[in-house]
Design a protein around this motif. Structure first.
Motif, mmCIF file in Angstrom:
data_model
loop_
_atom_site.group_PDB
_atom_site.id
_atom_site.type_symbol
_atom_site.label_atom_id
_atom_site.label_comp_id
_atom_site.label_asym_id
_atom_site.label_seq_id
_atom_site.Cartn_x
_atom_site.Cartn_y
_atom_site.Cartn_z
ATOM 1 N N GLU A 169 -9.142 4.184 0.503
ATOM 2 C CA GLU A 169 -8.698 3.438 1.679
ATOM 3 C C GLU A 169 -9.663 2.307 2.003
ATOM 4 O OE1 GLU A 169 -6.040 3.857 3.590
ATOM 5 O OE2 GLU A 169 -5.299 5.905 3.314
ATOM 6 N N TRP A 209 -7.991 -5.498 -1.477
ATOM 7 C CA TRP A 209 -6.590 -5.733 -1.863
ATOM 8 C C TRP A 209 -5.921 -6.654 -0.866
ATOM 9 C CZ3 TRP A 209 -3.517 -0.870 -3.842
ATOM 10 C CH2 TRP A 209 -4.054 -0.456 -5.071
ATOM 11 N N LYS A 234 0.822 -1.212 0.000
ATOM 12 C CA LYS A 234 0.000 0.000 0.000
ATOM 13 C C LYS A 234 0.859 1.267 0.000
ATOM 14 C CE LYS A 234 -3.631 2.200 2.760
ATOM 15 N NZ LYS A 234 -4.486 2.060 3.969
ATOM 16 N N ILE A 241 -9.380 -0.517 -0.619
ATOM 17 C CA ILE A 241 -8.137 -1.268 -0.459
ATOM 18 C C ILE A 241 -8.215 -2.203 0.740
ATOM 19 C CG2 ILE A 241 -5.705 -1.001 0.213
ATOM 20 C CD1 ILE A 241 -5.669 1.490 -1.655
ATOM 21 N N ASP A 242 -8.757 -1.702 1.833
ATOM 22 C CA ASP A 242 -8.883 -2.531 3.030
ATOM 23 C C ASP A 242 -9.770 -3.741 2.771
ATOM 24 O OD1 ASP A 242 -7.259 -0.819 4.437
ATOM 25 O OD2 ASP A 242 -8.901 0.240 5.438
#
Length: 347
Positions: A86, A93, A70, A89-90
């Motif tokens: 954010e 990813w 990240k 992504i949390d």
């Protein structure tokens, strides 16, 4: 390691050799959880130009940049990562989700297709992540096929298309999901889905709320635009050598229509059918199951592989059963519509 037409083919234990080639400005194909990618140093203009040359890819078609941490995002984008990014992504990813963000300074225009945005993702595959880590580079990587051909889900597909055109291929076996990543544009006020993939529209909305869908995603024709905002939005994609026709509509009507079309033609024909309807088609037709209508992950992992199998069999024409475009079906139907060049019969 073996060599085919001057291209080195490494096994999964030789990732470090591939990383060294990337560091020297070379081209390396590697597996991800979606399809095989063709990688180069995203910050090296000459290396990235090599991707376009090897694939025969139009140079205004942007590339996705692959990272493994990240923290790698910050030097690649302009400003800060938005809070919505954010959250995504949390949640997703590493995985098959590409985020489009304003690009930072020092990113070559060739990498982004001349756009002021950059497409980023973190693949969910140990070989891909290891290759990125060992190279110490952000890796620009479209699918590792000749431009316009079905995307590669096996090392043999990459060898078929790109041996002699690239420096190395890392053989990681068959990929998992089999369709390219979802692409979501976060550079606008409301996020826009530019390409459907393994993360569905419904899953995105569950995490961030409002998501717009670019008309090309659900449309029945290619995007009429001077600029492609994402890979897969412009130009011919995923096409087999034979003419392919997609038949959409109610399941029984679709099957009946394909059987009717088969009776009206002469030649060697292929049918890409659901597991449930394979036995409906007459003898003498090459019928391949794309998987169960009730297991869309299975269908998604098979369609590109089957299109390439039809190429090996030299069929004259391919008829494809359409499926529901809900959930993962949206990504599958998006690829099938493109693979047929939007030759669609609705019943």
């Amino acid at each position: 390691m073996k060599e085919i037409k001057g291209t080195k083919v490494f096994d999964a234990g030789e990732v470090e050799e591939g990383a060294k080639i990337l560091q020297k400005g070379g081209l390396v194909s590697f597996p991800t959880e979606t399809v095989y990618g063709l990688g180069a140093n995203a910050l090296d203009q000459r290396a990235v130009k090599g991707i376009f040359k090897a694939k025969g890819r139009p140079n205004d078609n942007p590339l996705i940049v692959h990272i493994n941490d990240k923290e790698d995002i910050k030097p690649l984008i302009k400003g800060d990562l938005p809070s919505i990014g954010e959250r995504l992504i949390d949640e997703f990813w590493p995985g098959p989700l590409t985020l489009v963000l304003p690009k930072g300074e020092g990113i070559p225009d060739v990498t982004t297709g001349g756009l002021d945005t950059i497409a980023l993702r973190m693949p969910d595959h140990s070989i891909a992540l290891d290759l990125i880590a060992k190279s110490g580079l952000p890796i620009a990587a479209p699918s590792a096929n000749l431009s316009g051909r079905p995307s590669p889900t096996l090392c043999s597909h990459v060898v078929e298309d790109l041996s002699g055109r690239v420096d190395a291929i890392i053989d990681g076996g068959e990929t998992g999901f089999g369709l390219e990543s979802t692409v979501l544009d976060l550079s606008r006020e409301v996020p826009i889905l530019l390409r459907p993939g393994g993360i569905t529209y419904e899953e995105l909305r569950a995490v961030i709320g409002e998501v717009e869908v670019d008309p090309v995603v659900i449309g029945k024709q290619e995007k009429d635009s001077n600029k492609a905002l994402s890979p897969g939005m412009k130009y011919r994609h995923y096409a087999p050598k034979a003419q392919a026709i997609l038949v959409e509509g109610e399941k029984d009507k679709v099957i009946d229509k394909i059987i009717e079309l088969l009776g009206d033609k002469e030649g060697k024909f292929g049918v890409m059918a659901s597991q449930q309807s394979v036995k409906n088609y007459p003898d003498g037709v090459v019928v391949k199951s794309m998987g169960s209508r009730y297991n869309l992950s299975e269908v998604g992992s098979n369609i590109f592989k089957i299109l390439r199998e039809f190429d090996q069999l030299d069929v004259d024409k391919i008829f494809i059963e359409g499926i529901s475009d809900q959930g993962l079906g949206l990504a599958i139907m998006n690829r099938l519509r493109k693979a047929t060049g939007y030759k669609i019969i609705e019943v």
